[in-house]
Design a protein around this motif. Structure first.
Motif, PDB file in Angstrom:
ATOM      1  N   LEU A  87       0.822  -1.204   0.000  1.00 26.32           N
ATOM      2  CA  LEU A  87       0.000   0.000   0.000  1.00 26.32           C
ATOM      3  C   LEU A  87       0.864   1.267   0.000  1.00 26.32           C
ATOM      4  O   LEU A  87       0.533   2.251  -0.666  1.00 26.32           O
ATOM      5  CB  LEU A  87      -0.938   0.002   1.211  1.00 26.32           C
ATOM      6  CG  LEU A  87      -2.095  -0.994   1.153  1.00 26.32           C
ATOM      7  CD1 LEU A  87      -2.833  -1.026   2.484  1.00 26.32           C
ATOM      8  CD2 LEU A  87      -3.043  -0.662   0.028  1.00 26.32           C
ATOM      9  N   LYS A  88       1.976   1.233   0.727  1.00 29.25           N
ATOM     10  CA  LYS A  88       2.881   2.392   0.731  1.00 29.25           C
ATOM     11  C   LYS A  88       3.470   2.623  -0.654  1.00 29.25           C
ATOM     12  O   LYS A  88       3.569   3.770  -1.115  1.00 29.25           O
ATOM     13  CB  LYS A  88       4.007   2.192   1.750  1.00 29.25           C
ATOM     14  CG  LYS A  88       3.578   2.433   3.172  1.00 29.25           C
ATOM     15  CD  LYS A  88       4.757   2.267   4.115  1.00 29.25           C
ATOM     16  CE  LYS A  88       4.358   2.553   5.546  1.00 29.25           C
ATOM     17  NZ  LYS A  88       5.494   2.402   6.472  1.00 29.25           N
ATOM     18  N   ARG A  89       3.888   1.530  -1.331  1.00 28.87           N
ATOM     19  CA  ARG A  89       4.420   1.658  -2.686  1.00 28.87           C
ATOM     20  C   ARG A  89       3.367   2.241  -3.628  1.00 28.87           C
ATOM     21  O   ARG A  89       3.640   3.147  -4.420  1.00 28.87           O
ATOM     22  CB  ARG A  89       4.885   0.301  -3.216  1.00 28.87           C
ATOM     23  CG  ARG A  89       6.252  -0.120  -2.784  1.00 28.87           C
ATOM     24  CD  ARG A  89       6.751  -1.323  -3.565  1.00 28.87           C
ATOM     25  NE  ARG A  89       5.823  -2.424  -3.626  1.00 28.87           N
ATOM     26  CZ  ARG A  89       5.719  -3.386  -2.707  1.00 28.87           C
ATOM     27  NH1 ARG A  89       6.495  -3.376  -1.652  1.00 28.87           N
ATOM     28  NH2 ARG A  89       4.852  -4.367  -2.849  1.00 28.87           N
ATOM     29  N   HIS A  90       2.171   1.717  -3.523  1.00 28.69           N
ATOM     30  CA  HIS A  90       1.076   2.166  -4.384  1.00 28.69           C
ATOM     31  C   HIS A  90       0.764   3.643  -4.114  1.00 28.69           C
ATOM     32  O   HIS A  90       0.564   4.430  -5.053  1.00 28.69           O
ATOM     33  CB  HIS A  90      -0.156   1.292  -4.154  1.00 28.69           C
ATOM     34  CG  HIS A  90      -1.260   1.528  -5.123  1.00 28.69           C
ATOM     35  ND1 HIS A  90      -1.139   1.277  -6.467  1.00 28.69           N
ATOM     36  CD2 HIS A  90      -2.511   2.000  -4.949  1.00 28.69           C
ATOM     37  CE1 HIS A  90      -2.265   1.591  -7.073  1.00 28.69           C
ATOM     38  NE2 HIS A  90      -3.118   2.038  -6.173  1.00 28.69           N
ATOM     39  N   ASN A  91       0.744   4.022  -2.848  1.00 31.74           N
ATOM     40  CA  ASN A  91       0.486   5.412  -2.471  1.00 31.74           C
ATOM     41  C   ASN A  91       1.578   6.333  -3.018  1.00 31.74           C
ATOM     42  O   ASN A  91       1.296   7.412  -3.539  1.00 31.74           O
ATOM     43  CB  ASN A  91       0.393   5.535  -0.947  1.00 31.74           C
ATOM     44  CG  ASN A  91      -0.120   6.878  -0.506  1.00 31.74           C
ATOM     45  OD1 ASN A  91      -0.744   7.596  -1.269  1.00 31.74           O
ATOM     46  ND2 ASN A  91       0.145   7.221   0.737  1.00 31.74           N
ATOM     47  N   ARG A  92       2.836   5.895  -2.917  1.00 31.17           N
ATOM     48  CA  ARG A  92       3.949   6.691  -3.436  1.00 31.17           C
ATOM     49  C   ARG A  92       3.821   6.851  -4.956  1.00 31.17           C
ATOM     50  O   ARG A  92       4.014   7.947  -5.497  1.00 31.17           O
ATOM     51  CB  ARG A  92       5.280   6.042  -3.070  1.00 31.17           C
ATOM     52  CG  ARG A  92       6.490   6.857  -3.446  1.00 31.17           C
ATOM     53  CD  ARG A  92       7.803   6.289  -2.932  1.00 31.17           C
ATOM     54  NE  ARG A  92       7.960   4.871  -3.144  1.00 31.17           N
ATOM     55  CZ  ARG A  92       7.947   3.953  -2.176  1.00 31.17           C
ATOM     56  NH1 ARG A  92       7.791   4.310  -0.927  1.00 31.17           N
ATOM     57  NH2 ARG A  92       8.092   2.668  -2.458  1.00 31.17           N
ATOM     58  N   GLU A  93       3.466   5.772  -5.663  1.00 27.39           N
ATOM     59  CA  GLU A  93       3.291   5.850  -7.117  1.00 27.39           C
ATOM     60  C   GLU A  93       2.161   6.812  -7.479  1.00 27.39           C
ATOM     61  O   GLU A  93       2.292   7.611  -8.413  1.00 27.39           O
ATOM     62  CB  GLU A  93       2.994   4.463  -7.686  1.00 27.39           C
ATOM     63  CG  GLU A  93       4.174   3.522  -7.655  1.00 27.39           C
ATOM     64  CD  GLU A  93       3.784   2.090  -8.009  1.00 27.39           C
ATOM     65  OE1 GLU A  93       2.601   1.841  -8.356  1.00 27.39           O
ATOM     66  OE2 GLU A  93       4.660   1.210  -7.935  1.00 27.39           O
ATOM     67  N   LEU A  94       1.054   6.741  -6.726  1.00 28.10           N
ATOM     68  CA  LEU A  94      -0.068   7.638  -7.005  1.00 28.10           C
ATOM     69  C   LEU A  94       0.303   9.091  -6.733  1.00 28.10           C
ATOM     70  O   LEU A  94      -0.072   9.991  -7.481  1.00 28.10           O
ATOM     71  CB  LEU A  94      -1.287   7.236  -6.172  1.00 28.10           C
ATOM     72  CG  LEU A  94      -1.966   5.934  -6.578  1.00 28.10           C
ATOM     73  CD1 LEU A  94      -3.078   5.588  -5.594  1.00 28.10           C
ATOM     74  CD2 LEU A  94      -2.528   6.029  -7.982  1.00 28.10           C
ATOM     75  N   THR A  95       1.053   9.333  -5.667  1.00 27.98           N
ATOM     76  CA  THR A  95       1.494  10.694  -5.346  1.00 27.98           C
ATOM     77  C   THR A  95       2.398  11.231  -6.443  1.00 27.98           C
ATOM     78  O   THR A  95       2.263  12.394  -6.863  1.00 27.98           O
ATOM     79  CB  THR A  95       2.225  10.709  -3.987  1.00 27.98           C
ATOM     80  OG1 THR A  95       1.346  10.199  -2.991  1.00 27.98           O
ATOM     81  CG2 THR A  95       2.662  12.101  -3.599  1.00 27.98           C
ATOM     82  N   GLU A  96       3.322  10.398  -6.929  1.00 24.80           N
ATOM     83  CA  GLU A  96       4.202  10.817  -8.021  1.00 24.80           C
ATOM     84  C   GLU A  96       3.408  11.110  -9.285  1.00 24.80           C
ATOM     85  O   GLU A  96       3.660  12.095  -9.983  1.00 24.80           O
ATOM     86  CB  GLU A  96       5.256   9.746  -8.287  1.00 24.80           C
ATOM     87  CG  GLU A  96       6.292   9.608  -7.194  1.00 24.80           C
ATOM     88  CD  GLU A  96       7.189   8.389  -7.368  1.00 24.80           C
ATOM     89  OE1 GLU A  96       6.999   7.624  -8.334  1.00 24.80           O
ATOM     90  OE2 GLU A  96       8.074   8.206  -6.526  1.00 24.80           O
ATOM     91  N   THR A  97       2.414  10.280  -9.577  1.00 25.57           N
ATOM     92  CA  THR A  97       1.581  10.480 -10.758  1.00 25.57           C
ATOM     93  C   THR A  97       0.777  11.766 -10.630  1.00 25.57           C
ATOM     94  O   THR A  97       0.654  12.536 -11.595  1.00 25.57           O
ATOM     95  CB  THR A  97       0.637   9.280 -10.956  1.00 25.57           C
ATOM     96  OG1 THR A  97       1.414   8.091 -11.066  1.00 25.57           O
ATOM     97  CG2 THR A  97      -0.227   9.428 -12.194  1.00 25.57           C
ATOM     98  N   LEU A  98       0.238  12.027  -9.438  1.00 26.76           N
ATOM     99  CA  LEU A  98      -0.525  13.247  -9.215  1.00 26.76           C
ATOM    100  C   LEU A  98       0.359  14.486  -9.356  1.00 26.76           C
ATOM    101  O   LEU A  98      -0.043  15.479  -9.974  1.00 26.76           O
ATOM    102  CB  LEU A  98      -1.168  13.210  -7.823  1.00 26.76           C
ATOM    103  CG  LEU A  98      -2.057  14.386  -7.447  1.00 26.76           C
ATOM    104  CD1 LEU A  98      -3.247  14.467  -8.395  1.00 26.76           C
ATOM    105  CD2 LEU A  98      -2.523  14.257  -6.016  1.00 26.76           C
ATOM    106  N   THR A  99       1.558  14.420  -8.819  1.00 21.02           N
ATOM    107  CA  THR A  99       2.497  15.539  -8.941  1.00 21.02           C
ATOM    108  C   THR A  99       2.838  15.786 -10.406  1.00 21.02           C
ATOM    109  O   THR A  99       2.867  16.935 -10.868  1.00 21.02           O
ATOM    110  CB  THR A  99       3.777  15.255  -8.133  1.00 21.02           C
ATOM    111  OG1 THR A  99       3.427  15.019  -6.775  1.00 21.02           O
ATOM    112  CG2 THR A  99       4.753  16.401  -8.206  1.00 21.02           C
ATOM    113  N   LEU A 100       3.085  14.716 -11.135  1.00 23.61           N
ATOM    114  CA  LEU A 100       3.394  14.834 -12.562  1.00 23.61           C
ATOM    115  C   LEU A 100       2.214  15.431 -13.328  1.00 23.61           C
ATOM    116  O   LEU A 100       2.400  16.308 -14.185  1.00 23.61           O
ATOM    117  CB  LEU A 100       3.771  13.462 -13.125  1.00 23.61           C
ATOM    118  CG  LEU A 100       4.246  13.414 -14.559  1.00 23.61           C
ATOM    119  CD1 LEU A 100       5.526  14.231 -14.724  1.00 23.61           C
ATOM    120  CD2 LEU A 100       4.497  11.972 -14.981  1.00 23.61           C
ATOM    121  N   ALA A 101       1.005  15.002 -13.006  1.00 22.33           N
ATOM    122  CA  ALA A 101      -0.191  15.535 -13.672  1.00 22.33           C
ATOM    123  C   ALA A 101      -0.348  17.025 -13.376  1.00 22.33           C
ATOM    124  O   ALA A 101      -0.674  17.817 -14.275  1.00 22.33           O
ATOM    125  CB  ALA A 101      -1.432  14.768 -13.226  1.00 22.33           C
ATOM    126  N   ALA A 102      -0.096  17.452 -12.138  1.00 26.94           N
ATOM    127  CA  ALA A 102      -0.193  18.870 -11.783  1.00 26.94           C
ATOM    128  C   ALA A 102       0.840  19.684 -12.562  1.00 26.94           C
ATOM    129  O   ALA A 102       0.538  20.795 -13.036  1.00 26.94           O
ATOM    130  CB  ALA A 102      -0.017  19.049 -10.278  1.00 26.94           C
TER     131      ALA A 102
END
Length: 139
Positions: A87-102
């Motif tokens: 879950l931590k890995r998945h959360n980190r990937e989602l955070t990186e994706t969200l930052t990239l999208a922003a």
């Protein structure tokens, strides 16, 4: 009144124990006295009474620490730790994706503004900004 149980010869019990050990090793479990006793149609207690040495061997096998190379069944805690890490890995990937999208949205917004300014300059048409509507205090 209990009925008399004919105990099998010890050699036959040991052969069954070896077979049980082999099967247990293949599927990652440990042999048990109950499994061996039921193979001969005996209760656990009766088997222990007739074959105390074999019962002690099985108990020693079950209480011995697992060998380092042998696979062991993960505990509930191990599964929880693994799930938490996933879950931590998945959360980190989602955070990186969200930052990239922003970042992409910011870049596209700046490009859009620049293109509008270039279009206005090229066509000589100024953009009209809407005036905020005034509402009456009575409405």
């Amino acid at each position: 009144m209990t009925h008399r149980v004919d105990a099998p010869p010890e050699s036959r019990v040991r052969a069954a124990l070896d077979e049980l050990r082999q099967r247990a090793g293949d599927n990652g479990t440990q042999p048990s006295v109950l499994a061996l006793a039921s193979k001969f149609g005996m209760s656990n207690t009766t088997f222990r009474r007739h074959f105390p040495d074999i019962a002690q061997e099985i108990a020693a096998l079950r209480s011995a620490p697992p060998t380092p190379g042998a696979p062991r069944e993960p505990t509930r805690y191990d599964r929880l730790v693994a799930r938490n890490a996933k879950l931590k890995r998945h959360n980190r990937e989602l955070t990186e994706t969200l930052t990239l999208a922003a970042c992409h949205i910011q870049r596209i917004t700046l490009e859009n503004q620049k293109l509008r300014e270039e279009l206005e300059a090229a066509t000589g048409v100024a953009r009209l900004t809407p005036i905020p509507s005034r509402r009456s205090a009575t409405s």
